[in-house]
Design an enzyme around this catalytic site. Structure first.
Site, PDB file in Angstrom:
ATOM      1  N   LYS A 199     -43.577   1.450  17.408  1.00 44.70           N
ATOM      2  CA  LYS A 199     -43.351   2.896  17.453  1.00 44.70           C
ATOM      3  C   LYS A 199     -44.520   3.647  16.816  1.00 44.70           C
ATOM      4  O   LYS A 199     -44.822   4.777  17.197  1.00 44.70           O
ATOM      5  CB  LYS A 199     -42.026   3.254  16.779  1.00 44.70           C
ATOM      6  CG  LYS A 199     -41.812   2.694  15.378  1.00 44.70           C
ATOM      7  CD  LYS A 199     -42.198   3.629  14.261  1.00 44.70           C
ATOM      8  CE  LYS A 199     -41.856   3.049  12.901  1.00 44.70           C
ATOM      9  NZ  LYS A 199     -42.205   3.938  11.784  1.00 44.70           N
ATOM     10  N   ASN A 270     -48.900   8.555  11.423  1.00 44.39           N
ATOM     11  CA  ASN A 270     -49.444   8.138  12.718  1.00 44.39           C
ATOM     12  C   ASN A 270     -49.577   9.333  13.664  1.00 44.39           C
ATOM     13  O   ASN A 270     -50.560   9.439  14.391  1.00 44.39           O
ATOM     14  CB  ASN A 270     -48.558   7.043  13.308  1.00 44.39           C
ATOM     15  CG  ASN A 270     -48.609   5.783  12.473  1.00 44.39           C
ATOM     16  OD1 ASN A 270     -49.591   5.058  12.473  1.00 44.39           O
ATOM     17  ND2 ASN A 270     -47.549   5.539  11.712  1.00 44.39           N
ATOM     18  N   GLU A 304     -50.734   3.149  10.342  1.00 44.53           N
ATOM     19  CA  GLU A 304     -50.315   1.794  10.700  1.00 44.53           C
ATOM     20  C   GLU A 304     -50.443   1.524  12.197  1.00 44.53           C
ATOM     21  O   GLU A 304     -50.713   0.409  12.622  1.00 44.53           O
ATOM     22  CB  GLU A 304     -48.869   1.548  10.275  1.00 44.53           C
ATOM     23  CG  GLU A 304     -48.626   1.640   8.781  1.00 44.53           C
ATOM     24  CD  GLU A 304     -48.011   2.973   8.390  1.00 44.53           C
ATOM     25  OE1 GLU A 304     -48.303   3.975   9.075  1.00 44.53           O
ATOM     26  OE2 GLU A 304     -47.251   3.015   7.411  1.00 44.53           O
TER      27      GLU A 304
END
Length: 350
Positions: A199, A270, A304
């Site tokens: 995700k 992100n 990440e």
């Protein structure tokens, strides 16, 4: 509620916030952090000024730089360290008695894949290879739509506790069911871990699209929803290819729930990284994806999804998966494609 002792290994934002929630719920919680300034600010000022500034922590939450002390005599130990250091961190306390004989239930908040010479590995797989044999198929993975800032404030948050050891999943669930946390058990460890890692990749692309949409006559809210739905399909494709067992994992809070908040929340690193690719030309600081990963501290925060993108690409090649969104981001981060070309290529597909 039965009071439990909990050690959290990692004094970053997420580990600190969860520790705060569990302490607020009545458990005895201690956090391990490498940095003396982190432990001092938690113990004396009830705030993690380095990683979670501005959020007051529950006063009974304590911290220590002694990892063995934090792991000793704990009913539950929760890993909150970065994936790159996960195994080495565990090896520092595997001989404390309650870990050596398997009395502590051990879980993890760590997201992403763990790189090895034999390709990317799952977080639980990496943990169990470092822990005593009694933890084989018995560790617990904790995930869900859970920004640290809101957990620290006590805002209602849903989480999944997944383990192949059904009783451990339920025990972790029951321990974490405190004020502000709605926790559910799952036995699909692979599906939940894939959702938590991939995700973040989709969220980077979503952030770039969101930044482009501010001045575009082509992209808008409809496009963003299209991307989110297509991204969920790619997450599910990876999950099933790697051995996910429950389709409902991807429509639960660990799937669509975590994807939605990661893509849309103002707290999402992100999403922010994707926006910075457009607004600040972030990628100009790096030669390619490997250079970005090697020098990720230059970003100023940890995206990440950029790191996970490399390992998703390796998995897709090995499993012969067609993942247009993940592949497009890989090519952008590797300087093979501009972000604008990436978006037009994606929306130009049928």
């Amino acid at each position: 509620m039965e009071v439990k002792t909990v050690g959290i290994i990692g004094g970053g934002a997420w580990g600190t916030a969860l520790g705060c929630a569990l302490a607020r719920g009545g458990h005895t919680v201690q956090v391990w952090a490498m940095e003396p300034d982190v432990t001092e600010s938690i113990n004396k000022e009830h705030e993690n000024k380095r990683y979670l500034p501005g959020y007051k922590l529950f006063p009974t939450l304590t911290a220590s730089c002694d990892i063995r002390q934090v792991a000793t005599d704990k009913d539950f130990i929760i890993m909150a360290s970065p994936s790159l250091y996960l195994a080495d961190t565990i090896r520092r306390f595997i001989d404390v008695p309650n870990v050596a004989d398997g009395r502590s239930i051990i879980g993890s908040l760590t997201k992403g894949f763990v790189p090895t010479e034999n390709g990317p590995k799952f977080v639980l797989e990496t943990m169990e290879s470092a822990l005593p044999e009694c933890y084989k198929n018995a560790t617990v993975y904790i995930a869900g739509p859970s920004h640290a800032e809101e957990v620290a404030l006590g805002k209602i948050t849903g989480l999944i506790a997944a383990s192949e050891h059904h009783r451990n999943a339920i025990r972790m669930r029951d321990m974490m069911r405190v004020q502000g946390l709605m926790v559910y058990a799952s036995f699909d460890t692979i599906g939940v871990q894939v959702c938590a890692a991939v995700k973040n990749v989709i969220a980077v692309v979503y952030g770039s699209l969101d930044a482009l949409a501010e001045t575009s006559d082509v992209f808008g809210d409809n496009t963003e929803s299209l991307l989110l739905a297509a991204g969920l399909n790619e997450i599910q494709s990876i999950g099933f290819a790697l051995g996910a067992t429950h389709p409902q994992t991807f429509t639960s809070i660990s799937g669509v729930g975590d994807l939605d908040v990661t893509c849309k929340s103002k707290y999402g690193r992100n999403r922010r990284f994707g926006q910075d690719i457009i607004k600040t030309d972030m990628l100009s600081r790096f030669e390619n994806l490997d250079d970005l990963i090697a020098n990720v501290k230059k970003v100023g925060y940890l995206p990440e999804g950029a790191i996970a993108c490399k390992y998703v690409h390796q998995i897709a090649e090995e499993k012969k998966l067609r993942l247009p969104i993940c592949d497009a981001l890989y090519r952008v981060l590797n300087k093979e494609l501009t972000p604008q070309e990436c978006m037009m290529e994606l929306v130009g597909r049928r």
